[in-house]
Scaffold this motif. Structure first.
Motif, PDB file in Angstrom:
ATOM      1  N   ASN A  17       0.843  -1.194   0.000  1.00  0.00           N
ATOM      2  CA  ASN A  17       0.000   0.000   0.000  1.00  0.00           C
ATOM      3  C   ASN A  17       0.878   1.244   0.000  1.00  0.00           C
ATOM      4  OD1 ASN A  17      -2.756   0.940  -0.010  1.00  0.00           O
ATOM      5  ND2 ASN A  17      -2.315   1.855   2.000  1.00  0.00           N
ATOM      6  N   GLY A  18       0.914   1.959  -1.126  1.00  0.00           N
ATOM      7  CA  GLY A  18       1.730   3.167  -1.261  1.00  0.00           C
ATOM      8  C   GLY A  18       2.829   2.957  -2.287  1.00  0.00           C
ATOM      9  N   ILE A  67       8.947   5.765  -2.588  1.00  0.00           N
ATOM     10  CA  ILE A  67      10.259   5.110  -2.735  1.00  0.00           C
ATOM     11  C   ILE A  67      10.217   3.728  -2.064  1.00  0.00           C
ATOM     12  CG2 ILE A  67      12.759   5.335  -2.282  1.00  0.00           C
ATOM     13  CD1 ILE A  67      11.732   7.745  -3.861  1.00  0.00           C
ATOM     14  N   ALA A  68       9.614   3.674  -0.857  1.00  0.00           N
ATOM     15  CA  ALA A  68       9.577   2.413  -0.105  1.00  0.00           C
ATOM     16  C   ALA A  68       8.752   1.368  -0.849  1.00  0.00           C
ATOM     17  CB  ALA A  68       8.994   2.646   1.289  1.00  0.00           C
ATOM     18  N   GLU A 115      -1.853   2.663  -4.940  1.00  0.00           N
ATOM     19  CA  GLU A 115      -1.451   4.044  -4.671  1.00  0.00           C
ATOM     20  C   GLU A 115      -2.702   4.913  -4.668  1.00  0.00           C
ATOM     21  OE1 GLU A 115       1.329   6.081  -3.964  1.00  0.00           O
ATOM     22  OE2 GLU A 115      -0.216   7.633  -4.102  1.00  0.00           O
ATOM     23  N   LYS A 116      -2.845   5.680  -3.589  1.00  0.00           N
ATOM     24  CA  LYS A 116      -4.039   6.502  -3.415  1.00  0.00           C
ATOM     25  C   LYS A 116      -4.155   7.609  -4.474  1.00  0.00           C
ATOM     26  CE  LYS A 116      -5.566   9.537   0.182  1.00  0.00           C
ATOM     27  NZ  LYS A 116      -5.357   9.891   1.567  1.00  0.00           N
ATOM     28  N   GLN A 157      19.575  12.933  -1.376  1.00  0.00           N
ATOM     29  CA  GLN A 157      20.946  12.428  -1.397  1.00  0.00           C
ATOM     30  C   GLN A 157      20.833  10.923  -1.203  1.00  0.00           C
ATOM     31  OE1 GLN A 157      23.754  15.064   0.830  1.00  0.00           O
ATOM     32  NE2 GLN A 157      21.888  15.945   1.652  1.00  0.00           N
ATOM     33  N   ARG A 206      13.799  13.621  -6.376  1.00  0.00           N
ATOM     34  CA  ARG A 206      12.964  12.522  -5.860  1.00  0.00           C
ATOM     35  C   ARG A 206      12.033  11.991  -6.945  1.00  0.00           C
ATOM     36  NH1 ARG A 206       8.089  11.627  -4.219  1.00  0.00           N
ATOM     37  NH2 ARG A 206       7.636  10.228  -2.477  1.00  0.00           N
ATOM     38  N   GLU A 221      -6.663   2.341  -2.503  1.00  0.00           N
ATOM     39  CA  GLU A 221      -6.005   2.258  -1.193  1.00  0.00           C
ATOM     40  C   GLU A 221      -6.596   1.138  -0.352  1.00  0.00           C
ATOM     41  OE1 GLU A 221      -6.850   5.444   1.639  1.00  0.00           O
ATOM     42  OE2 GLU A 221      -8.498   6.122   0.373  1.00  0.00           O
ATOM     43  N   ASP A 236       2.741   3.573   3.073  1.00  0.00           N
ATOM     44  CA  ASP A 236       2.038   4.785   2.665  1.00  0.00           C
ATOM     45  C   ASP A 236       2.501   6.052   3.380  1.00  0.00           C
ATOM     46  OD1 ASP A 236       0.957   3.786   4.942  1.00  0.00           O
ATOM     47  OD2 ASP A 236      -1.089   3.589   4.204  1.00  0.00           O
ATOM     48  N   ARG A 290      11.619  24.059   1.283  1.00  0.00           N
ATOM     49  CA  ARG A 290      12.335  23.484   0.134  1.00  0.00           C
ATOM     50  C   ARG A 290      12.010  24.244  -1.147  1.00  0.00           C
ATOM     51  NH1 ARG A 290      10.952  17.103   0.548  1.00  0.00           N
ATOM     52  NH2 ARG A 290      13.114  16.593   0.169  1.00  0.00           N
ATOM     53  N   ASP A 318       8.739   5.500   5.710  1.00  0.00           N
ATOM     54  CA  ASP A 318       8.262   6.502   6.676  1.00  0.00           C
ATOM     55  C   ASP A 318       7.060   6.011   7.474  1.00  0.00           C
ATOM     56  OD1 ASP A 318      10.251   8.191   5.882  1.00  0.00           O
ATOM     57  OD2 ASP A 318       8.951   9.815   5.201  1.00  0.00           O
ATOM     58  N   ALA A 351      20.078  12.680   6.268  1.00  0.00           N
ATOM     59  CA  ALA A 351      19.752  12.405   4.856  1.00  0.00           C
ATOM     60  C   ALA A 351      19.611  10.894   4.618  1.00  0.00           C
ATOM     61  CB  ALA A 351      20.803  13.017   3.924  1.00  0.00           C
ATOM     62  N   GLY A 367      16.288   9.056   5.355  1.00  0.00           N
ATOM     63  CA  GLY A 367      14.918   8.507   5.395  1.00  0.00           C
ATOM     64  C   GLY A 367      14.642   7.567   4.230  1.00  0.00           C
ATOM     65  N   ALA A 368      14.928   8.031   3.020  1.00  0.00           N
ATOM     66  CA  ALA A 368      14.674   7.196   1.832  1.00  0.00           C
ATOM     67  C   ALA A 368      15.656   6.027   1.802  1.00  0.00           C
ATOM     68  CB  ALA A 368      14.794   8.037   0.568  1.00  0.00           C
ATOM     69  N   ALA A 369      16.880   6.278   2.230  1.00  0.00           N
ATOM     70  CA  ALA A 369      17.885   5.200   2.244  1.00  0.00           C
ATOM     71  C   ALA A 369      17.430   4.066   3.174  1.00  0.00           C
ATOM     72  CB  ALA A 369      19.243   5.743   2.687  1.00  0.00           C
TER      73      ALA A 369
HETATM   74  C1  LIG Z   1      13.460  18.103   3.768  1.00  0.00           C
HETATM   75  C2  LIG Z   1      13.681  16.633   3.564  1.00  0.00           C
HETATM   76  C3  LIG Z   1      14.861  16.200   2.987  1.00  0.00           C
HETATM   77  C4  LIG Z   1      15.106  14.827   2.834  1.00  0.00           C
HETATM   78  N1  LIG Z   1      16.289  14.426   2.305  1.00  0.00           N
HETATM   79  C5  LIG Z   1      16.576  13.106   2.208  1.00  0.00           C
HETATM   80  C6  LIG Z   1      17.814  12.674   1.650  1.00  0.00           C
HETATM   81  O1  LIG Z   1      18.638  13.489   1.218  1.00  0.00           O
HETATM   82  N2  LIG Z   1      18.077  11.329   1.600  1.00  0.00           N
HETATM   83  C7  LIG Z   1      17.177  10.403   2.068  1.00  0.00           C
HETATM   84  O2  LIG Z   1      17.481   9.202   2.023  1.00  0.00           O
HETATM   85  N3  LIG Z   1      15.980  10.797   2.581  1.00  0.00           N
HETATM   86  C8  LIG Z   1      15.654  12.108   2.655  1.00  0.00           C
HETATM   87  N4  LIG Z   1      14.436  12.512   3.144  1.00  0.00           N
HETATM   88  C9  LIG Z   1      13.463  11.499   3.591  1.00  0.00           C
HETATM   89  C10 LIG Z   1      12.675  10.884   2.431  1.00  0.00           C
HETATM   90  O3  LIG Z   1      12.099  11.871   1.610  1.00  0.00           O
HETATM   91  C11 LIG Z   1      11.586   9.971   2.979  1.00  0.00           C
HETATM   92  O4  LIG Z   1      12.086   9.206   4.045  1.00  0.00           O
HETATM   93  C12 LIG Z   1      11.089   9.016   1.888  1.00  0.00           C
HETATM   94  O5  LIG Z   1      10.610   9.730   0.783  1.00  0.00           O
HETATM   95  C13 LIG Z   1       9.999   8.109   2.455  1.00  0.00           C
HETATM   96  O6  LIG Z   1       9.512   7.284   1.433  1.00  0.00           O
HETATM   97  P1  LIG Z   1       8.174   6.443   1.659  1.00  0.00           P
HETATM   98  O7  LIG Z   1       7.971   5.707   0.388  1.00  0.00           O
HETATM   99  O8  LIG Z   1       8.242   5.719   2.935  1.00  0.00           O
HETATM  100  O9  LIG Z   1       7.029   7.530   1.856  1.00  0.00           O
HETATM  101  P2  LIG Z   1       6.413   8.560   0.768  1.00  0.00           P
HETATM  102  O10 LIG Z   1       7.475   9.068  -0.135  1.00  0.00           O
HETATM  103  O11 LIG Z   1       5.635   9.554   1.557  1.00  0.00           O
HETATM  104  O12 LIG Z   1       5.439   7.664  -0.085  1.00  0.00           O
HETATM  105  C14 LIG Z   1       4.194   7.222   0.390  1.00  0.00           C
HETATM  106  C15 LIG Z   1       3.294   6.921  -0.805  1.00  0.00           C
HETATM  107  O13 LIG Z   1       2.055   6.381  -0.317  1.00  0.00           O
HETATM  108  C16 LIG Z   1       0.977   7.052  -0.920  1.00  0.00           C
HETATM  109  N5  LIG Z   1      -0.148   6.998   0.013  1.00  0.00           N
HETATM  110  C17 LIG Z   1      -0.420   7.817   1.064  1.00  0.00           C
HETATM  111  N6  LIG Z   1      -1.524   7.405   1.683  1.00  0.00           N
HETATM  112  C18 LIG Z   1      -1.971   6.312   1.031  1.00  0.00           C
HETATM  113  C19 LIG Z   1      -3.054   5.429   1.206  1.00  0.00           C
HETATM  114  N7  LIG Z   1      -3.932   5.613   2.205  1.00  0.00           N
HETATM  115  N8  LIG Z   1      -3.200   4.392   0.349  1.00  0.00           N
HETATM  116  C20 LIG Z   1      -2.330   4.199  -0.682  1.00  0.00           C
HETATM  117  N9  LIG Z   1      -1.277   5.015  -0.907  1.00  0.00           N
HETATM  118  C21 LIG Z   1      -1.097   6.044  -0.048  1.00  0.00           C
HETATM  119  C22 LIG Z   1       1.492   8.446  -1.191  1.00  0.00           C
HETATM  120  O14 LIG Z   1       0.734   9.101  -2.189  1.00  0.00           O
HETATM  121  C23 LIG Z   1       2.926   8.152  -1.615  1.00  0.00           C
HETATM  122  O15 LIG Z   1       3.019   7.869  -2.981  1.00  0.00           O
HETATM  123  C24 LIG Z   1      14.148  13.877   3.268  1.00  0.00           C
HETATM  124  C25 LIG Z   1      12.938  14.311   3.822  1.00  0.00           C
HETATM  125  C26 LIG Z   1      12.697  15.684   3.954  1.00  0.00           C
HETATM  126  C27 LIG Z   1      11.398  16.129   4.556  1.00  0.00           C
END
Ligand SMILES: Cc1cc2nc3c(=O)[nH]c(=O)nc-3n(C[C@H](O)[C@H](O)[C@H](O)COP(=O)(O)OP(=O)(O)OC[C@H]3O[C@@H](n4cnc5c(N)ncnc54)[C@H](O)[C@@H]3O)c2cc1C
Length: 392
Positions: free
Chosen positions: A12-13, A16-17, A36-37, A49, A110, A134, A167, A192, A296, A306, A308-310
């Protein structure tokens, strides 16, 4: 060693994850459905990064070439005092980091990374990504998980081998369905912007300016067409919103009298967005039977390392490996949690500690600056070894 499970895994989502875990599971011969919602991808976020620990996973998924084309590898990271405009230290990245860790340190937009991951998912016969959908309910049981799906307003029930909650920081499955604690507002905002530059006019390096209660990060993305600028400041007492609107002039007022040379970039016309920063204070639950949390949704952290995504990318690799080596999904998710909680907790703690160091003022900032001047750069660089040297 487990063969392919008869039923698909549901993710679900499609951030990047979610997209990385879909690719990692498909590479282990599992079938994956990603929900994906959103109706489609927006140009959300800005620069990322991508450190060698994440690049190793992406490389193993066969994405290195495409990422190298979209990303750049900065030569160095320069750390400066934002108030005085002094350089404190320059740490080598580029070639030296690639040689040391066997993978590059990359800078990427990103949206470009998400696009590369999405295309790879679309081209994989084991993966289907569906938008405007979703997961709204779930019931884990001995044979997998029953999932209730809302797809374009219609509700359907699906059976899956496991559910992966990806998500993001605002995950409702995390708080309302599983009942875990909601991420807490840190009292800080990340402002940003992507500042347009003439190609070739940006420097291929990451710069960080330390200042009282704030810091600034800047690096080029999209082959130097933009400078990614992130300014961290204190925010209002409470928020509750994903993003807030911003004004460069108001930001400039906060830095009156400062000498850091990021300031002229605030005069350039561009759109600013404020991201209130939330974190999961104790990221100690990442699995519930046949349901796992990643990225996340599991461990939103402050972006001051830097990572979170890593961490989301590392999660994906570990989870898919455990699905292959363990006898059952439950066992795989339990082991995944056991392996990931100490790592993500330590990285989150480091990010918090970095924030305290970056935002020092007065005599503490003087001591910090002196320490950075005096310390050999190889010692400062070596502080990242445990993060960048990670392998699945
Ligand atoms: C200022 C800033 C700088 C950063 N710099 C870095 C960096 O340099 N390097 C690094 O590694 N990390 C960095 N990060 C962290 C990074 O951006 C996040 O940790 C990462 O994007 C998390 O990915 P995710 O897939 O877990 O979540 P998200 O990217 O939030 O993806 C979640 C997905 O789920 C979808 N979704 C939401 N709700 C639902 C639902 N109910 N049902 C289905 N889909 C849903 C969303 O639309 C989205 O597509 C930074 C963060 C910030 C705020």
């Amino acid at each position: 060693m487990t063969e392919s499970y008869p039923k698909p895994f549901i993710v679900n989502g499609a951030g990047i994850a979610g997209l990385t875990v879909a690719l990692a599971l498909a590479a282990q011969n599992q079938q994956v459905l990603v929900f994906e919602k959103a109706e489609g991808f927006e140009m959300l976020g800005a620069g990322l990064q991508l450190s060698p620990n994440a690049m190793h996973v992406l490389k193993a998924l066969g994405l290195e070439k495409r990422i190298d084309q979209a990303a750049s590898a900065p030569e160095s990271i320069e750390i400066e005092n934002a108030v005085l405009g002094h350089k404190l230290v320059s740490l080598p990245l580029g070639k030296s980091i690639k040689e040391k860790f066997g993978a590059p340190y990359n800078l990427i937009h990103r949206a470009d990374l998400q696009d590369i991951l999405f295309n790879a998912c679309n081209n994989h016969p084991n993966i289907e990504v569906r938008f405007s959908s979703e997961v709204i309910e779930m019931a884990p049981h001995g044979r997998g998980v029953t999932v209730m799906l809302n797809e374009k307003g219609e509700t359907n029930e699906l059976q899956a081998s496991g559910l992966i909650v990806a998500d993001g920081v605002w995950s409702k499955l995390r708080t309302e369905v599983i009942g875990l604690d909601a991420p807490e507002y840190s009292g800080k905002i990340a402002w940003r912007a992507l500042v347009p530059f003439e190609r070739g006019k940006t420097e291929n390096r990451t710069r960080v300016w330390f200042g009282p209660k704030s810091h600034v990060v800047s690096y080029p993305v999209r082959n130097g067409a933009f400078q990614n600028l992130v300014i961290i400041t204190g925010g209002p007492e409470s928020t509750g919103k994903e993003t807030v609107s911003a004004d460069a002039n108001e930001l400039k007022m906060l830095f009156k009298g400062w000498k850091g040379d990021f300031l002229p970039m605030l005069d350039r016309k561009t759109k600013w967005t404020g991201w209130p920063l939330y974190e999961v204070k104790t990221p100690n639950r990442m699995a519930y039977g046949t349901v796992a949390l990643i990225g996340d949704a599991a461990h939103a952290m402050l972006p001051f390392a830097a990572q979170g995504a890593a961490m989301a990318i590392e999660d994906a690799a570990v989870l898919a490996t455990q699905i292959t080596v363990c006898e059952t999904v439950e066992e795989a998710f339990r082991t995944y949690e056991k392996l990931r909680v100490p790592r993500v907790s330590r990285v989150a703690k480091t990010a918090r500690a970095n924030g305290r160091i970056y935002h020092m003022s007065g005599i503490r900032a003087d001591v910090r600056d002196l320490g950075m001047w005096l310390m050999p750069t190889r010692f400062l660089s070596a502080r990242q070894n445990w993060i960048y040297g990670w392998r699945t």
